[in-house]
Design a protein around this motif. Sequence first.
Motif, PDB file in Angstrom:
ATOM      1  N   ASP A  66     -11.332   6.638 -10.543  1.00  0.00           N
ATOM      2  CA  ASP A  66      -9.987   6.106 -10.304  1.00  0.00           C
ATOM      3  C   ASP A  66      -9.662   6.194  -8.821  1.00  0.00           C
ATOM      4  OD1 ASP A  66      -9.032   8.774  -9.793  1.00  0.00           O
ATOM      5  OD2 ASP A  66      -8.654   9.057 -11.929  1.00  0.00           O
ATOM      6  N   ILE A  67      -8.655   5.428  -8.405  1.00  0.00           N
ATOM      7  CA  ILE A  67      -8.256   5.409  -7.007  1.00  0.00           C
ATOM      8  C   ILE A  67      -6.778   5.098  -6.913  1.00  0.00           C
ATOM      9  CG2 ILE A  67      -8.907   2.968  -6.750  1.00  0.00           C
ATOM     10  CD1 ILE A  67      -9.805   3.742  -3.843  1.00  0.00           C
ATOM     11  N   LYS A  68      -6.123   5.699  -5.916  1.00  0.00           N
ATOM     12  CA  LYS A  68      -4.676   5.568  -5.752  1.00  0.00           C
ATOM     13  C   LYS A  68      -4.373   4.826  -4.446  1.00  0.00           C
ATOM     14  CE  LYS A  68      -2.605   9.336  -4.527  1.00  0.00           C
ATOM     15  NZ  LYS A  68      -2.099  10.713  -4.604  1.00  0.00           N
ATOM     16  N   PHE A  69      -3.485   3.843  -4.526  1.00  0.00           N
ATOM     17  CA  PHE A  69      -3.097   3.056  -3.352  1.00  0.00           C
ATOM     18  C   PHE A  69      -1.586   3.140  -3.132  1.00  0.00           C
ATOM     19  CE2 PHE A  69      -6.684   0.335  -5.058  1.00  0.00           C
ATOM     20  CZ  PHE A  69      -7.610   0.731  -4.109  1.00  0.00           C
ATOM     21  N   GLU A  70      -1.189   2.753  -1.922  1.00  0.00           N
ATOM     22  CA  GLU A  70       0.224   2.530  -1.625  1.00  0.00           C
ATOM     23  C   GLU A  70       0.362   1.157  -0.985  1.00  0.00           C
ATOM     24  OE1 GLU A  70       2.554   5.613   0.176  1.00  0.00           O
ATOM     25  OE2 GLU A  70       1.215   7.195  -0.572  1.00  0.00           O
ATOM     26  N   PHE A  71       1.464   0.499  -1.287  1.00  0.00           N
ATOM     27  CA  PHE A  71       1.724  -0.831  -0.752  1.00  0.00           C
ATOM     28  C   PHE A  71       3.122  -0.886  -0.142  1.00  0.00           C
ATOM     29  CE2 PHE A  71      -1.473  -1.478  -4.010  1.00  0.00           C
ATOM     30  CZ  PHE A  71      -2.319  -2.436  -3.454  1.00  0.00           C
ATOM     31  N   GLY A  72       3.354  -1.895   0.677  1.00  0.00           N
ATOM     32  CA  GLY A  72       4.665  -2.121   1.262  1.00  0.00           C
ATOM     33  C   GLY A  72       4.809  -3.585   1.629  1.00  0.00           C
ATOM     34  N   ARG A  73       6.002  -3.950   2.063  1.00  0.00           N
ATOM     35  CA  ARG A  73       6.245  -5.320   2.532  1.00  0.00           C
ATOM     36  C   ARG A  73       6.160  -5.343   4.058  1.00  0.00           C
ATOM     37  NH1 ARG A  73      10.691  -4.443  -0.933  1.00  0.00           N
ATOM     38  NH2 ARG A  73      10.577  -5.529  -2.934  1.00  0.00           N
ATOM     39  N   ASP A  74       5.448  -6.329   4.603  1.00  0.00           N
ATOM     40  CA  ASP A  74       5.442  -6.532   6.047  1.00  0.00           C
ATOM     41  C   ASP A  74       6.883  -6.704   6.514  1.00  0.00           C
ATOM     42  OD1 ASP A  74       5.491  -8.301   8.560  1.00  0.00           O
ATOM     43  OD2 ASP A  74       3.346  -7.863   8.403  1.00  0.00           O
ATOM     44  N   ARG A  75       7.262  -5.958   7.533  1.00  0.00           N
ATOM     45  CA  ARG A  75       8.660  -5.943   7.959  1.00  0.00           C
ATOM     46  C   ARG A  75       9.144  -7.322   8.402  1.00  0.00           C
ATOM     47  NH1 ARG A  75      10.456  -0.948  11.542  1.00  0.00           N
ATOM     48  NH2 ARG A  75      10.046   0.036   9.495  1.00  0.00           N
ATOM     49  N   GLU A  76       8.242  -8.148   8.909  1.00  0.00           N
ATOM     50  CA  GLU A  76       8.641  -9.471   9.394  1.00  0.00           C
ATOM     51  C   GLU A  76       8.438 -10.559   8.343  1.00  0.00           C
ATOM     52  OE1 GLU A  76       6.737 -10.321  13.084  1.00  0.00           O
ATOM     53  OE2 GLU A  76       7.681  -8.656  14.149  1.00  0.00           O
ATOM     54  N   THR A  77       7.239 -10.619   7.764  1.00  0.00           N
ATOM     55  CA  THR A  77       6.911 -11.724   6.850  1.00  0.00           C
ATOM     56  C   THR A  77       7.241 -11.424   5.393  1.00  0.00           C
ATOM     57  OG1 THR A  77       4.650 -10.949   6.425  1.00  0.00           O
ATOM     58  CG2 THR A  77       5.006 -12.314   8.389  1.00  0.00           C
ATOM     59  N   LYS A  78       7.450 -10.143   5.057  1.00  0.00           N
ATOM     60  CA  LYS A  78       7.702  -9.678   3.690  1.00  0.00           C
ATOM     61  C   LYS A  78       6.466  -9.796   2.795  1.00  0.00           C
ATOM     62  CE  LYS A  78      11.856  -8.853   4.985  1.00  0.00           C
ATOM     63  NZ  LYS A  78      12.224  -7.463   5.356  1.00  0.00           N
ATOM     64  N   GLU A  79       5.312 -10.113   3.374  1.00  0.00           N
ATOM     65  CA  GLU A  79       4.070 -10.154   2.610  1.00  0.00           C
ATOM     66  C   GLU A  79       3.716  -8.748   2.133  1.00  0.00           C
ATOM     67  OE1 GLU A  79      -0.477 -11.865   3.222  1.00  0.00           O
ATOM     68  OE2 GLU A  79       0.585 -11.013   4.959  1.00  0.00           O
ATOM     69  N   ILE A  80       3.174  -8.651   0.920  1.00  0.00           N
ATOM     70  CA  ILE A  80       2.779  -7.350   0.388  1.00  0.00           C
ATOM     71  C   ILE A  80       1.479  -6.915   1.055  1.00  0.00           C
ATOM     72  CG2 ILE A  80       2.047  -6.092  -1.664  1.00  0.00           C
ATOM     73  CD1 ILE A  80       3.943  -7.796  -3.296  1.00  0.00           C
ATOM     74  N   LEU A  81       1.490  -5.705   1.617  1.00  0.00           N
ATOM     75  CA  LEU A  81       0.356  -5.163   2.351  1.00  0.00           C
ATOM     76  C   LEU A  81      -0.125  -3.866   1.721  1.00  0.00           C
ATOM     77  CD1 LEU A  81       1.871  -5.244   5.977  1.00  0.00           C
ATOM     78  CD2 LEU A  81       0.450  -7.020   4.944  1.00  0.00           C
TER      79      LEU A  81
END
Length: 228
Positions: free
Chosen positions: A182-197
Amino acid sequence: MKHIYTGKTKNVYELEDGNYLLEFKDDVTGVDGVFDPGANTVGLTIEGAGLAGLKLTKYFFELLNEKGIPTHFIEADIDKKTMKVKPAETFGKGLEVICRFRAAGSFLRRYGLYVQEGQPLDAFVEVTIKDDEREDPPISEDALDMLGILSKDEYKVLKELTQTIAGIVKEELAKKDIELYDIKFEFGRDRETKEILLIDEISGGNMRAYKNGEYIEPLQLEKLILEG
C-alpha cells in the motif's frame, strides 16, 4: 525565507519567489517506536530517514513529471535535504489518499472480520481526513462532496491519479522484485490553475513494501531502489 509550518516529518518554509521549501526530517510515523506509514503520530526517529525520503521523492517525482502527471515538484537539493515546490491549496484541512494492493495496517484492523492479512486488493482507494485527534478517520465520496471538501468530479480525478501513480510506483518496485502492499499520497489544488496536483512526498515512509515476504524498512527500500 519564512517558516510556515512544522509537520511530523518535514518543516515548511515560504520563499521570496512565492514557492515553498520542504525540509525533510528524520522523524517517521508509527506507534510505540514501531514504524507504521498509516499512523498519525511520530513514532520514532531514524537517522538518515529524511535524506532517504528525499532521494526517493526526487526520483519518483521526476519520473511522474516526465510522464506528464501533475505534481508540485520543482527541484531538490540532496545536500541540504530540501525540496522546492509550487504552492498548492489543501482539500479542507488536509486529506490522505491510500491505494491498497494487499490487506495490511489500518485496513486489516478495521475489516479483519472479512479479510485476511496480505489478501490481494484491486488498487483499492481510501480517503482519510488529516485529524490527529480523531485518528484520521476514513471519509466517503458523498461526505467529501456534502461537506464541501472536494466535489464528486474532483474525487474522480483524485481517484484516477491515485491509481495511476500507485501503479507507476508498483511497477518501479517490481523491477527490483519488490512488492508494494500500500502507499499513501497527498494532493492539493494548484494555487493559480486549480489543477489537482500530487504534493508532499513519495518515500519509504509512506508505503509498505515487501521482498520475498519480508517487510522492507524505509532506509533499506531507498537503497534497494536507487542503488541496486
